[in-house]
Design a protein around this motif. Structure first.
Motif, mmCIF file in Angstrom:
data_model
loop_
_atom_site.group_PDB
_atom_site.id
_atom_site.type_symbol
_atom_site.label_atom_id
_atom_site.label_comp_id
_atom_site.label_asym_id
_atom_site.label_seq_id
_atom_site.Cartn_x
_atom_site.Cartn_y
_atom_site.Cartn_z
ATOM 1 N N LEU A 25 5.344 -2.354 -6.120
ATOM 2 C CA LEU A 25 5.768 -1.619 -4.926
ATOM 3 C C LEU A 25 4.609 -1.183 -4.045
ATOM 4 O O LEU A 25 4.825 -0.620 -2.963
ATOM 5 N N ASN A 26 3.419 -1.447 -4.490
ATOM 6 C CA ASN A 26 2.231 -1.094 -3.697
ATOM 7 C C ASN A 26 1.991 -2.190 -2.656
ATOM 8 O O ASN A 26 1.101 -3.025 -2.799
ATOM 9 N N THR A 27 2.796 -2.157 -1.618
ATOM 10 C CA THR A 27 2.720 -3.162 -0.553
ATOM 11 C C THR A 27 2.108 -2.592 0.728
ATOM 12 O O THR A 27 2.197 -3.201 1.797
ATOM 13 N N PHE A 28 1.480 -1.445 0.624
ATOM 14 C CA PHE A 28 1.030 -0.726 1.812
ATOM 15 C C PHE A 28 -0.073 -1.456 2.571
ATOM 16 O O PHE A 28 -0.018 -1.563 3.801
ATOM 17 N N ASP A 29 -1.060 -1.944 1.862
ATOM 18 C CA ASP A 29 -2.133 -2.680 2.549
ATOM 19 C C ASP A 29 -1.587 -3.957 3.183
ATOM 20 O O ASP A 29 -1.986 -4.335 4.287
ATOM 21 N N TRP A 30 -0.658 -4.624 2.494
ATOM 22 C CA TRP A 30 -0.052 -5.833 3.052
ATOM 23 C C TRP A 30 0.698 -5.503 4.334
ATOM 24 O O TRP A 30 0.601 -6.220 5.336
ATOM 25 N N LEU A 31 1.473 -4.409 4.325
ATOM 26 C CA LEU A 31 2.204 -4.008 5.519
ATOM 27 C C LEU A 31 1.257 -3.701 6.677
ATOM 28 O O LEU A 31 1.517 -4.102 7.826
ATOM 29 N N MET A 32 0.184 -2.998 6.387
ATOM 30 C CA MET A 32 -0.767 -2.692 7.452
ATOM 31 C C MET A 32 -1.458 -3.950 7.945
ATOM 32 O O MET A 32 -1.710 -4.101 9.151
ATOM 33 N N ASP A 33 -1.766 -4.866 7.047
ATOM 34 C CA ASP A 33 -2.369 -6.142 7.456
ATOM 35 C C ASP A 33 -1.461 -6.886 8.429
ATOM 36 O O ASP A 33 -1.907 -7.400 9.458
ATOM 37 N N VAL A 34 -0.164 -6.963 8.085
ATOM 38 C CA VAL A 34 0.787 -7.678 8.946
ATOM 39 C C VAL A 34 0.895 -7.003 10.309
ATOM 40 O O VAL A 34 0.868 -7.668 11.352
ATOM 41 N N SER A 35 1.012 -5.684 10.318
ATOM 42 C CA SER A 35 1.099 -4.972 11.593
ATOM 43 C C SER A 35 -0.141 -5.216 12.439
ATOM 44 O O SER A 35 -0.043 -5.475 13.650
ATOM 45 N N GLU A 36 -1.298 -5.139 11.827
ATOM 46 C CA GLU A 36 -2.535 -5.305 12.580
ATOM 47 C C GLU A 36 -2.676 -6.715 13.145
ATOM 48 O O GLU A 36 -3.220 -6.905 14.240
ATOM 49 N N ARG A 37 -2.181 -7.716 12.413
ATOM 50 C CA ARG A 37 -2.218 -9.083 12.942
ATOM 51 C C ARG A 37 -1.381 -9.214 14.207
ATOM 52 O O ARG A 37 -1.678 -10.057 15.066
ATOM 53 N N HIS A 38 -0.355 -8.393 14.325
ATOM 54 C CA HIS A 38 0.515 -8.456 15.497
ATOM 55 C C HIS A 38 0.196 -7.363 16.520
ATOM 56 O O HIS A 38 0.947 -7.191 17.492
ATOM 57 N N GLY A 39 -0.896 -6.652 16.308
ATOM 58 C CA GLY A 39 -1.271 -5.595 17.232
ATOM 59 C C GLY A 39 -0.338 -4.407 17.212
ATOM 60 O O GLY A 39 -0.150 -3.727 18.235
ATOM 61 N N LEU A 40 0.260 -4.122 16.061
ATOM 62 C CA LEU A 40 1.243 -3.054 15.929
ATOM 63 C C LEU A 40 0.721 -1.910 15.067
ATOM 64 O O LEU A 40 -0.210 -2.102 14.274
#
Length: 482
Positions: free
Chosen positions: A265-280
């Motif tokens: 459930l530790n998906t936090f860095d992955w979520l932030m990585d995805v957001s940052e790739r999309h400028g979000l």
């Protein structure tokens, strides 16, 4: 020549002549009285945010409302006000209006839902001395949808005491997937340009807002012995993950200062990585109380691993917010206590933000008691208002707007950021049950496209705990990239 063009030419070429014959403005004391009406003042703020114009509303008896421009002559009259928009427990009629047939641009290329009217005259917009008349109560409908007037004293509730989509007017009449307020305000914008051809309306840019309710930041890290044993047994028997017998105790042991990288459930860095790739920028909402141990989290925000997580979220430029516990939707005092607890932990970790907001656990909401809880807590915004059972436009809009208490009849400092879609609403068999395939993607994509068409915001809720499979992660990435 269609009616829209005729209206435009009439007001651009002969507008001054028409306004010479317009009724005189109300005396100043009457204007002040009209402006003092909280509903009208709030609607003026909504119109200012939408159009960027100094528009003023003046009531002329119970059935007529004038819209005026503070710096230009003429007016727009709404002559069919609907009292039902301001009452609770009223069954409103419903019809549709074909904008294109009358020369207007239909924002989504379809007939507009028209709640509150059993039928509409044609033409809907007509010239009058000094201005234009609209034979539909656009502003009353805007109040009704944005204030959630229909939810006041609602008698139909689901097992979590939530007002369900199936009980809503939009759900029963099939327009929950339509941003009906935005569509009608877009039409109003066209009428405004007809009446005042020289004005420039504010242009809005589409944006995405990914948000994440942190119900379970760790699968094994915070569970007590009995709970941990049940989770491990479930992983082995139901999820066919025998490795959990080894991974779970190790993760539990090592989750002292930081979430373990092996924790599913530790998906936090992955979520932030995805957001940052999309400028979000992602927003993560944390539970800071336990008003129902069966429904609330098994972690405490003061835990070193949670402090570390919040600090890393902040350092990467994302947002930390509140996820008020299960029973706080009816307990303003406890909601305020939990907000203060979160701010205290964040202050101790050097986390400073311009705004603090949140979303209610289980999307529980009672109008207007939950609003009052947010006000008492001093939070800046809420993003709860979407339905659990179905995605769509619970408030009829994909724009942020100022909150209004329909019972006290007063505007609030709180901002409402409507929730458009939660992953469980689309994927889970408890709700629409579309799974993680193409049907689910098309559902998200349609709602996102409608937000884009209006220049609004697609607010998405995706729990960090619902990204444990490759199919879930692939769908999430597709939705953001679409």
């Amino acid at each position: 020549m269609n009616e829209m063009t005729a209206l435009y030419e009439r007001n651009s070429q002969a507008g001054l002549e028409a306004t010479l014959h317009a009724p005189s403005l109300q005396p100043s004391h009457e204007l002040e009285a009209a402006a003092s009406e909280p509903v009208l003042a709030w609607l003026e703020q909504v119109l200012l945010e939408r159009f960027g114009l100094p528009l003023r509303l003046e009531r002329d008896g119970p059935e007529r409302l004038y819209l005026r421009h503070a710096e230009a002559p003429g007016h727009i009259l709404f002559d069919r006000l609907q009292p039902g928009f301001y009452l609770s427990g009223i069954e409103l009629p419903h019809t549709q209006w074909d904008a294109a047939a009358e020369g207007f641009s239909a924002p989504l290329g379809m007939a507009l839902p028209a709640p509150g009217a059993a039928s509409l005259p044609r033409p809907l917009v007509e010239p009058m001395t000094g201005g234009l008349t609209i034979h539909y109560d656009i502003l009353g409908m805007t109040f009704w949808m944005l204030s959630r007037q229909e939810e006041v004293d609602a008698q139909t509730l689901d097992r979590h005491c939530r007002f369900p989509a199936s009980a809503s007017h939009a759900g029963r009449h099939g327009y929950l997937d339509r941003p009906v307020v935005d569509e009608w305000l877009a039409v109003l914008g066209q009428v405004i340009r007809c009446q005042w051809p020289k004005v420039s309306l504010r242009q809005h840019q589409f944006r995405q807002r990914p948000t994440h309710d942190v119900d379970r930041p760790s699968r094994y890290g915070f569970a007590r012995d009995v709970r941990l044993a049940k989770v491990m047994l479930g992983d082995v028997l139901r999820n066919r993950r025998p490795q959990a017998l080894l991974v779970a105790p190790w993760v539990r042991l090592r989750t002292r200062r930081r979430l373990h990288r092996w924790d599913p459930l530790n998906t936090f860095d992955w979520l932030m990585d995805v957001s940052e790739r999309h400028g979000l920028t992602s927003a993560f909402y944390f539970i800071c109380g336990r008003t129902d141990p069966r429904k609330d989290a098994d972690y405490e925000p003061e835990h070193p691993a949670l402090r570390d997580l919040m600090r890393r979220i902040h350092e990467r430029g994302h947002e930390v917010g509140l996820h008020p516990s299960y029973h706080t939707f009816r307990n303003p005092k406890e909601l305020a206590n939990e907000a203060e607890r979160l701010r205290r932990v964040c202050a101790e970790e050097g986390i400073e933000q311009e705004q603090w907001g949140g979303r209610m656990h289980y999307l529980r909401w009672q109008m207007p008691l939950t609003l009052q809880g947010y006000e008492q807590a001093g939070l800046d915004y809420d993003t709860t208002l979407g339905y659990a059972e179905a995605p769509g436009f619970r408030c009829g809009t994909c724009f942020e707007y100022p909150a209004f208490d329909p019972v006290k009849g007063e505007a609030l400092a709180l901002r409402i950021r409507p929730l458009i879609a939660m992953e469980a609403s689309v994927i889970s068999p408890l709700y629409q049950g579309l799974g993680t395939g193409e049907a689910a993607f098309e559902c998200f994509s349609l709602l996102k496209a409608r937000c884009r068409a209006m220049g609004g915001t697609f607010t998405l809720l995706w729990h960090n705990s619902e990204l444990t499979t490759s199919a879930q992660r692939e769908l999430y990435e597709r939705v953001l990239a679409d």
